[in-house]
Design a protein around this motif. Structure first.
Motif, mmCIF file in Angstrom:
data_model
loop_
_atom_site.group_PDB
_atom_site.id
_atom_site.type_symbol
_atom_site.label_atom_id
_atom_site.label_comp_id
_atom_site.label_asym_id
_atom_site.label_seq_id
_atom_site.Cartn_x
_atom_site.Cartn_y
_atom_site.Cartn_z
ATOM 1 N N LYS A 7 -1.843 -2.034 -4.350
ATOM 2 C CA LYS A 7 -2.987 -3.272 -4.694
ATOM 3 C C LYS A 7 -4.092 -1.827 -3.665
ATOM 4 O O LYS A 7 -5.055 -2.099 -3.699
ATOM 5 N N GLU A 8 -3.289 -1.284 -2.789
ATOM 6 C CA GLU A 8 -4.243 -0.143 -2.127
ATOM 7 C C GLU A 8 -3.075 1.079 -2.652
ATOM 8 O O GLU A 8 -2.110 1.823 -1.857
ATOM 9 N N TYR B 187 -4.274 5.212 -1.283
ATOM 10 C CA TYR B 187 -4.590 6.193 -0.027
ATOM 11 C C TYR B 187 -4.199 7.903 -0.767
ATOM 12 O O TYR B 187 -2.701 8.149 -0.417
ATOM 13 N N VAL C 201 -6.686 3.643 8.978
ATOM 14 C CA VAL C 201 -6.146 2.824 8.164
ATOM 15 C C VAL C 201 -4.772 2.107 9.330
ATOM 16 O O VAL C 201 -4.301 1.262 9.251
ATOM 17 N N ILE D 225 -7.377 -2.929 -7.648
ATOM 18 C CA ILE D 225 -6.263 -2.286 -7.166
ATOM 19 C C ILE D 225 -7.439 -1.322 -6.249
ATOM 20 O O ILE D 225 -8.474 -1.093 -7.099
ATOM 21 N N LYS D 226 -7.582 -1.137 -4.946
ATOM 22 C CA LYS D 226 -7.758 -0.192 -4.451
ATOM 23 C C LYS D 226 -7.815 1.356 -3.971
ATOM 24 O O LYS D 226 -6.721 1.683 -3.598
ATOM 25 N N ILE D 227 -8.636 2.225 -4.257
ATOM 26 C CA ILE D 227 -8.188 3.663 -3.959
ATOM 27 C C ILE D 227 -8.906 4.492 -3.374
ATOM 28 O O ILE D 227 -10.252 4.433 -3.264
ATOM 29 N N PHE D 228 -8.931 4.710 -2.082
ATOM 30 C CA PHE D 228 -9.195 5.490 -1.085
ATOM 31 C C PHE D 228 -8.353 7.032 -0.557
ATOM 32 O O PHE D 228 -7.653 7.418 -1.573
ATOM 33 N N LYS E 263 -3.336 -1.391 10.654
ATOM 34 C CA LYS E 263 -2.091 -2.154 10.310
ATOM 35 C C LYS E 263 -1.036 -2.025 11.342
ATOM 36 O O LYS E 263 -0.913 -3.185 12.144
ATOM 37 N N ALA F 185 -11.675 6.517 3.548
ATOM 38 C CA ALA F 185 -11.263 6.093 4.749
ATOM 39 C C ALA F 185 -10.617 7.401 5.539
ATOM 40 O O ALA F 185 -10.042 8.344 5.226
ATOM 41 N N ARG G 182 0.848 -1.325 0.279
ATOM 42 C CA ARG G 182 -0.085 0.264 -0.061
ATOM 43 C C ARG G 182 0.951 1.231 0.260
ATOM 44 O O ARG G 182 1.496 0.907 0.189
ATOM 45 N N CYS H 51 0.178 1.934 -9.524
ATOM 46 C CA CYS H 51 -0.293 1.211 -9.955
ATOM 47 C C CYS H 51 0.660 0.557 -11.340
ATOM 48 O O CYS H 51 0.837 -0.917 -11.199
#
Length: 267
Positions: free
Chosen positions: A178-179, A181, A257, A235-238, A261, A252, A51, A173
């Motif tokens: 894959k994450e 923020y 977040v 892929i997650k975009i926050f 972790k 988020a 991330r 990317c």
């Protein structure tokens, strides 16, 4: 006098295209030589599955939040180094693609950015940073006022979204994150005398040598394209920005977040 001006304009019309060809040749030579291409290739999937945090220079960005990101992979751009005298945090990856920003800040960028630098060259020798990796930008869609594309191979170029944040998303990317923020991407500017007011930055010093004015309409198109690409690729975009008006990406809470972790690491 009018005659002289007319002659001068004729010469400009003749030589301007020639000069642009020369600049483009120099830019291409910087971006597409074997060594630079090899440097870009090194970052392909370098952070696969990890991330990262992409830092915007909006007014919501706080030193306290930057302090929390010392052990994270971060992307930042333009005059972010102005905040370095307030924090021990340093960005992992630095970006600059605005020719005005680069020209106005090149000496500071050379001296103050010691992390990996990705720069879109201007073609002028005085704007060169020998320690930077070069990348090119495709402006064609912006010029045509059609929705931007999304580059999966930044060795070719990145696609322009009229914001360096879009370029950083493409790089993230490409690197395999894959994450992703976003932080400090307020997507909102205070304008004064047809310029971005210094209140639009977390530190007024950032506004002294800023680049051109925003194009939020086109920025929005770019972020929508980024979301579609991310969704297609898993892929997650926050958006972890504290406030702001960008609602393309799911929101988020930064503390949640980072806290998640820390909790997982302690198990």
């Amino acid at each position: 006098m009018n005659y002289r001006i007319k002659i001068k304009n004729i010469f400009k019309d003749i030589f301007r295209p020639i000069w642009h060809v020369k600049l483009n040749f120099t830019i291409n030579r910087s971006c597409y030589n074997k060594f630079n291409q090899g440097e870009l290739i090194k970052y392909k999937n370098k952070h696969n599955g990890e991330r990262c945090f992409i830092i915007g220079n909006g007014p919501s960005l706080s030193i306290a939040d930057l302090e929390k990101l010392k052990n994270e992979h971060t992307f930042a751009a333009n005059s972010i180094y102005v905040l370095y005298d307030k924090t021990d945090w340093r960005t992992s990856y630095y970006f600059c693609q605005d020719s005005t920003v680069l020209r106005n800040n090149i000496e500071d960028i050379k001296k103050k950015i010691t992390s990996t630098k990705f720069i879109k060259p201007t073609g002028y020798s005085q704007d060169i940073d020998d320690n930077a990796i070069c990348f090119n930008v495709d402006y064609n869609n912006y010029k045509k006022r059609i929705s931007p594309e999304f580059s999966e191979e930044i060795t070719d170029n990145v696609k322009d979204g009229y914001t360096v944040t879009y370029s950083m998303i493409q790089f993230a990317c490409y690197m395999g994150f894959k994450e992703i923020y976003l932080l400090g991407v307020d997507f909102n500017y205070i304008m004064k005398d047809n310029k971005i007011d210094e209140a639009s930055y977390p530190d007024k010093r950032m506004g002294v040598k800023a680049g051109g004015n925003p194009d939020l309409e086109y920025n929005l198109l770019a972020y929508q394209v980024a979301k579609r690409h991310a969704d297609d690729q898993g892929i997650k975009i926050f958006n972890a920005t504290r406030g702001g008006i960008l609602e393309v990406f799911k929101r988020a809470d930064l503390d949640d977040v980072l806290g998640a972790k820390r909790k997982n690491d302690s198990i």
